[in-house]
Design an enzyme around this catalytic site. Structure first.
Site, mmCIF file in Angstrom:
data_model
loop_
_atom_site.group_PDB
_atom_site.id
_atom_site.type_symbol
_atom_site.label_atom_id
_atom_site.label_comp_id
_atom_site.label_asym_id
_atom_site.label_seq_id
_atom_site.Cartn_x
_atom_site.Cartn_y
_atom_site.Cartn_z
ATOM 1 N N ASP A 1 -1.857 -42.130 17.065
ATOM 2 C CA ASP A 1 -1.111 -42.809 18.137
ATOM 3 C C ASP A 1 0.121 -41.971 18.436
ATOM 4 O O ASP A 1 0.832 -41.568 17.511
ATOM 5 C CB ASP A 1 -0.706 -44.219 17.655
ATOM 6 C CG ASP A 1 -0.277 -45.121 18.793
ATOM 7 O OD1 ASP A 1 0.635 -44.722 19.545
ATOM 8 O OD2 ASP A 1 -0.853 -46.210 18.934
ATOM 9 N N ALA B 1 -12.545 -48.459 24.705
ATOM 10 C CA ALA B 1 -11.929 -49.634 25.335
ATOM 11 C C ALA B 1 -11.682 -49.335 26.805
ATOM 12 O O ALA B 1 -10.874 -48.475 27.154
ATOM 13 C CB ALA B 1 -10.620 -49.969 24.638
ATOM 14 N N TYR C 1 -5.463 -46.600 37.771
ATOM 15 C CA TYR C 1 -5.774 -47.039 36.406
ATOM 16 C C TYR C 1 -7.254 -47.414 36.321
ATOM 17 O O TYR C 1 -7.976 -46.959 35.425
ATOM 18 C CB TYR C 1 -4.872 -48.219 36.046
ATOM 19 C CG TYR C 1 -5.184 -48.844 34.710
ATOM 20 C CD1 TYR C 1 -5.098 -48.106 33.538
ATOM 21 C CD2 TYR C 1 -5.562 -50.183 34.619
ATOM 22 C CE1 TYR C 1 -5.380 -48.684 32.308
ATOM 23 C CE2 TYR C 1 -5.847 -50.769 33.399
ATOM 24 C CZ TYR C 1 -5.759 -50.010 32.249
ATOM 25 O OH TYR C 1 -6.041 -50.589 31.040
ATOM 26 N N LYS D 1 -10.127 -45.376 34.052
ATOM 27 C CA LYS D 1 -10.928 -45.995 32.997
ATOM 28 C C LYS D 1 -12.414 -45.989 33.369
ATOM 29 O O LYS D 1 -13.283 -45.852 32.514
ATOM 30 C CB LYS D 1 -10.455 -47.425 32.716
ATOM 31 C CG LYS D 1 -9.061 -47.537 32.149
ATOM 32 C CD LYS D 1 -8.826 -46.732 30.871
ATOM 33 C CE LYS D 1 -9.538 -47.256 29.674
ATOM 34 N NZ LYS D 1 -9.137 -46.523 28.432
#
Ligand code: UDP
Length: 326
Positions: A41, A127, A159, A163
């Site tokens: 991360d 995800a 966005y 994705k």
């Protein structure tokens, strides 16, 4: 070579974005299940404080790095039993304010990770988001639906597109290089540790109700959402990762109890026994002019239930209580 030889069993799990809101809940769950967890991360929106409950756990390792800058990436993916790829730039406000960061993060980092995982065929769960359904006006969204994305001048859709490209790329790796992938589209997920900093409504409403400040409802408040509790989301993630039938497939994950945002505000005030009032804020003031909001967004979760035997069911009242720590 069969994947089992390419990929020997281990109990180490790689979680990108593991210091984020959902990632940290997932890391806790995996540690409880007896796994070793490596979190990668960059702490751009994640925080070490999210992992406080498990900090110092002997089976947890945190690497503070972007995926693309992680020197050990090849070694980590080779050794991992599976990967949860949760690292992404998220939140409507972040998306509107920093579209370059959003596009670069979501496209490039996923590309690097898929490329690294492919030679080892390390199972990877990606995800994605309900944003990919865009402006569809269907009463509930199914995985096979057409997607209706708005024009490029409105950065909200950058966005969704980033994705969606991640989904295409993951499925392309599944098809051409036999990488075991599962794609999940997360609907509004809430729970403890979610920050309101990037726009999310429930932590904002709870913070306002606590301090006695007005709850700021955008537009007429008649837009509706279904809120899923993070513990349920994590349960779904773990079950999908473990399911062979899920490989190469796309799944919605979310609650199905629909509420308008105005009713959500009322329920938060009621649940927290707050004296706060509700203030209506025009969209033009809340976001950039011309901002598109979705009137409703509800998942069909039958596919998830069929494949995993599970679907999120925590009632909204309970979700608010749990999120507020009551
Ligand atoms: N919203 C609101 N007040 C806020 C933040 C959000 O009324 O302080 C509204 C927002 O316009 C949207 C809904 O709440 O209709 C959910 O917003 P969020 O950013 O949590 O998730 P989204 O569904 O937009 O991804």
């Amino acid at each position: 070579m069969p994947p089992s030889i390419l990929h020997p069993p281990s109990s180490q799990v790689l979680v990108t974005g593991g210091a984020g809101f959902i990632g940290s809940h997932l890391a806790e769950r995996l540690l409880r299940d007896g796994k070793s967890v490596v979190v990668v991360d960059d702490l751009s929106s994640g925080r070490m404080a999210n992992l406080q409950a498990v900090s110092g756990h002997p089976a947890l390792r945190v690497i503070q790095s972007k995926i693309s800058a992680c020197a050990e990436l090849a070694e980590l993916v080779a050794r991992a039993e599976c990967i949860y790829h949760l690292a992404a730039a998220v939140g409507v406000e972040m998306v509107v304010k920093s579209p370059i960061h959003v596009l670069e993060t979501n496209l490039h980092e996923t590309e690097v990770l898929l490329e690294a995982a492919a030679p080892h065929r390390t199972p990877l769960l990606l995800a994605s988001t309900s944003e990919v359904y865009g402006k569809s006006q269907k009463p509930a969204f199914s995985e096979e639906d057409d997607l209706l994305i708005g024009p490029p001048h409105q950065s909200r859709w950058s966005y969704a597109c980033s994705k969606l490209m991640d989904e295409f790329l993951a499925l392309a790796y599944a098809k051409e290089q036999s990488l075991p992938v599962v794609i999940v589209r997360l609907f509004n997920t809430v729970g403890p540790r979610q920050t309101g900093q990037y726009g999310m409504v429930l932590p904002r409403f709870i913070a306002a109700a606590r301090s006695g400040a007005p709850l700021r409802v955008y537009g007429d408040g008649q837009q509706s959402r279904c809120f899923g509790y993070v513990r349920d989301t994590v349960e779904a993630l773990v079950r999908l990762q473990a399911s062979r039938a899920a490989r190469g497939e796309v799944f919605n994950i979310g609650g199905t109890e629909e509420t308008t945002i105005l009713d959500l505000a009322r329920l938060v005030i009621h649940t927290l026994k707050s004296n706060s009032t509700i203030e209506f804020v025009p969209y033009s003031e809340a976001y950039a002019p011309g901002f598109d909001d979705m009137r409703r967004r509800k998942p069909v979760v039958e596919k998830l239930a069929r494949v995993t035997g599970f679907q999120p069911q925590t009632p909204l009242r309970e979700i608010i209580r749990l999120t507020a720590g009551l």
